[in-house]
Design a protein around this motif. Structure first.
Motif, mmCIF file in Angstrom:
data_model
loop_
_atom_site.group_PDB
_atom_site.id
_atom_site.type_symbol
_atom_site.label_atom_id
_atom_site.label_comp_id
_atom_site.label_asym_id
_atom_site.label_seq_id
_atom_site.Cartn_x
_atom_site.Cartn_y
_atom_site.Cartn_z
ATOM 1 N N ARG A 142 7.881 15.820 -31.503
ATOM 2 C CA ARG A 142 6.578 15.215 -31.805
ATOM 3 C C ARG A 142 5.496 16.259 -32.064
ATOM 4 N N GLN A 143 5.874 17.511 -32.186
ATOM 5 C CA GLN A 143 4.969 18.624 -32.506
ATOM 6 C C GLN A 143 3.818 18.743 -31.510
ATOM 7 N N VAL A 144 4.121 18.481 -30.243
ATOM 8 C CA VAL A 144 3.105 18.525 -29.192
ATOM 9 C C VAL A 144 2.522 19.930 -29.008
ATOM 10 N N PRO A 145 3.321 21.009 -29.011
ATOM 11 C CA PRO A 145 2.706 22.334 -28.827
ATOM 12 C C PRO A 145 1.693 22.688 -29.916
ATOM 13 N N VAL A 146 2.018 22.376 -31.155
ATOM 14 C CA VAL A 146 1.094 22.671 -32.259
ATOM 15 C C VAL A 146 -0.151 21.800 -32.163
ATOM 16 N N SER A 147 0.049 20.525 -31.860
ATOM 17 C CA SER A 147 -1.094 19.617 -31.712
ATOM 18 C C SER A 147 -2.000 20.048 -30.570
ATOM 19 N N LEU A 148 -1.399 20.443 -29.449
ATOM 20 C CA LEU A 148 -2.191 20.892 -28.309
ATOM 21 C C LEU A 148 -2.987 22.141 -28.660
ATOM 22 N N ALA A 149 -2.369 23.064 -29.374
ATOM 23 C CA ALA A 149 -3.089 24.268 -29.804
ATOM 24 C C ALA A 149 -4.268 23.899 -30.699
ATOM 25 N N ALA A 150 -4.068 22.952 -31.611
ATOM 26 C CA ALA A 150 -5.161 22.519 -32.496
ATOM 27 C C ALA A 150 -6.279 21.848 -31.705
ATOM 28 N N VAL A 151 -5.931 21.067 -30.703
ATOM 29 C CA VAL A 151 -6.935 20.403 -29.863
ATOM 30 C C VAL A 151 -7.766 21.438 -29.114
ATOM 31 N N VAL A 152 -7.105 22.425 -28.516
ATOM 32 C CA VAL A 152 -7.816 23.452 -27.744
ATOM 33 C C VAL A 152 -8.690 24.305 -28.661
ATOM 34 N N ILE A 153 -8.154 24.732 -29.795
ATOM 35 C CA ILE A 153 -8.921 25.579 -30.722
ATOM 36 C C ILE A 153 -10.141 24.835 -31.246
ATOM 37 N N SER A 154 -9.972 23.567 -31.614
ATOM 38 C CA SER A 154 -11.130 22.820 -32.129
ATOM 39 C C SER A 154 -12.175 22.613 -31.041
ATOM 40 N N ALA A 155 -11.747 22.343 -29.816
ATOM 41 C CA ALA A 155 -12.706 22.148 -28.727
ATOM 42 C C ALA A 155 -13.485 23.429 -28.446
ATOM 43 N N VAL A 156 -12.789 24.554 -28.409
ATOM 44 C CA VAL A 156 -13.466 25.831 -28.158
ATOM 45 C C VAL A 156 -14.404 26.183 -29.306
ATOM 46 N N ALA A 157 -13.964 25.954 -30.541
ATOM 47 C CA ALA A 157 -14.800 26.285 -31.704
ATOM 48 C C ALA A 157 -16.078 25.460 -31.732
ATOM 49 N N VAL A 158 -15.966 24.167 -31.526
ATOM 50 C CA VAL A 158 -17.156 23.318 -31.553
ATOM 51 C C VAL A 158 -18.018 23.559 -30.325
ATOM 52 N N TRP A 159 -17.396 23.821 -29.170
ATOM 53 C CA TRP A 159 -18.168 24.112 -27.963
ATOM 54 C C TRP A 159 -19.001 25.372 -28.148
ATOM 55 N N ALA A 177 -5.772 11.166 -22.990
ATOM 56 C CA ALA A 177 -6.191 11.855 -21.761
ATOM 57 C C ALA A 177 -6.250 13.365 -21.969
ATOM 58 N N VAL A 178 -5.300 13.913 -22.708
ATOM 59 C CA VAL A 178 -5.297 15.359 -22.963
ATOM 60 C C VAL A 178 -6.485 15.743 -23.845
ATOM 61 N N VAL A 179 -6.752 14.970 -24.888
ATOM 62 C CA VAL A 179 -7.883 15.270 -25.780
ATOM 63 C C VAL A 179 -9.188 15.262 -24.990
ATOM 64 N N LEU A 225 -13.466 18.208 -21.512
ATOM 65 C CA LEU A 225 -14.098 18.332 -20.194
ATOM 66 C C LEU A 225 -13.833 19.704 -19.579
ATOM 67 N N ALA A 226 -12.633 20.247 -19.769
ATOM 68 C CA ALA A 226 -12.317 21.574 -19.235
ATOM 69 C C ALA A 226 -13.116 22.660 -19.946
ATOM 70 N N VAL A 227 -13.221 22.549 -21.253
ATOM 71 C CA VAL A 227 -13.955 23.569 -22.012
ATOM 72 C C VAL A 227 -15.440 23.516 -21.683
ATOM 73 N N GLN A 228 -15.990 22.328 -21.576
ATOM 74 C CA GLN A 228 -17.429 22.250 -21.296
ATOM 75 C C GLN A 228 -17.759 22.593 -19.850
ATOM 76 N N SER A 229 -16.766 22.583 -18.964
ATOM 77 C CA SER A 229 -17.036 22.958 -17.577
ATOM 78 C C SER A 229 -17.314 24.458 -17.438
ATOM 79 N N THR A 230 -16.969 25.234 -18.459
ATOM 80 C CA THR A 230 -17.221 26.673 -18.402
ATOM 81 C C THR A 230 -18.618 27.038 -18.894
ATOM 82 N N GLY A 231 -19.356 26.081 -19.373
ATOM 83 C CA GLY A 231 -20.698 26.371 -19.894
ATOM 84 C C GLY A 231 -21.561 25.129 -19.837
ATOM 85 N N GLU A 232 -22.318 24.910 -20.898
ATOM 86 C CA GLU A 232 -23.227 23.777 -20.925
ATOM 87 C C GLU A 232 -22.482 22.476 -21.203
ATOM 88 N N ASP A 233 -23.001 21.394 -20.625
ATOM 89 C CA ASP A 233 -22.382 20.087 -20.806
ATOM 90 C C ASP A 233 -22.749 19.533 -22.169
#
Length: 192
Positions: free
Chosen positions: A12-29, A88-90, A95-103
């Motif tokens: 189901r390409q979960v590792p690639v999807s998870l990487a895309a989710v994390v990268i997009s969250a960090v980039a927009v954050w 839930a992962v998305v 929530l994990a990324v924003q906990s390191t800085g501003e909400d």
């Protein structure tokens, strides 16, 4: 059991999807950290959640749909669990990324929007296949960004993603999309 989960995640390409989710969250954050204040604007967290749902939608179909349909296991509970876990992962990544800085958004806002967007992606997979499942959340997000201000119930339903947490129209719309999308996808599976 562990081997089955590993094989399922890879198919189901979960590792690639998870990487895309994390990268997009960090980039927009990182965007509001350049001096702007993103705490009052719901568009950035909605953008993160929509990108996450679109990335996770790739895994809503397997490599061979005919093989999935003829498997000796019951797919409906696994499909429903996949959609709910992806939502839930998305939301959890944001929530994990924003906990390191501003909400950027409250927990209630993140849960509501991630669930509704994954319901839209699941509905897209059931209607048009996993390869085009991302189009439904993308189209609704695009409309939401350019829609007129929500002054009536129909416009509140149309722009549910940007409404403040606790707004009845936003909560019920997200809930209806989550339940409908997950149920249709769980029963019908992805379209061929």
């Amino acid at each position: 059991m562990t081997r089955w989960l590993t094989l399922y995640a890879r198919s189901r390409q979960v590792p690639v999807s998870l990487a895309a989710v994390v990268i997009s969250a960090v980039a927009v954050w990182a965007l509001p950290r350049g001096g702007g204040d993103g705490s009052g604007d719901p568009r950035l967290p909605v953008l993160v959640l929509a990108m996450g749902a679109m990335a996770a939608s790739v895994g809503l179909g397997g490599q061979d749909l005919a093989l999935d349909r003829t498997a000796a296991i019951r797919w409906a509970p696994r499909r429903a669990a996949h959609v709910l876990l992806a939502g839930a992962v998305v939301g959890g990544v944001l929530l994990a990324v924003q906990s390191t800085g501003e909400d950027m958004a409250t927990t209630e806002f993140v849960v509501r929007d991630s669930a509704g967007l994954m319901g839209l992606a699941a509905l897209g997979a059931a209607v048009s296949g996993a390869q085009y499942a991302w189009t439904v959340p993308f189209a609704w997000l695009s409309y939401t960004f350019f829609a007129p201000p929500p002054t009536s119930v129909p416009t509140q339903v149309a722009t549910w993603m940007l409404l403040p947490p606790g707004t009845a129209a936003g909560t019920w719309t997200a809930l209806a999309l989550t339940v409908t999308g997950t149920a249709v996808y769980a029963v019908a599976g992805p379209r061929r």
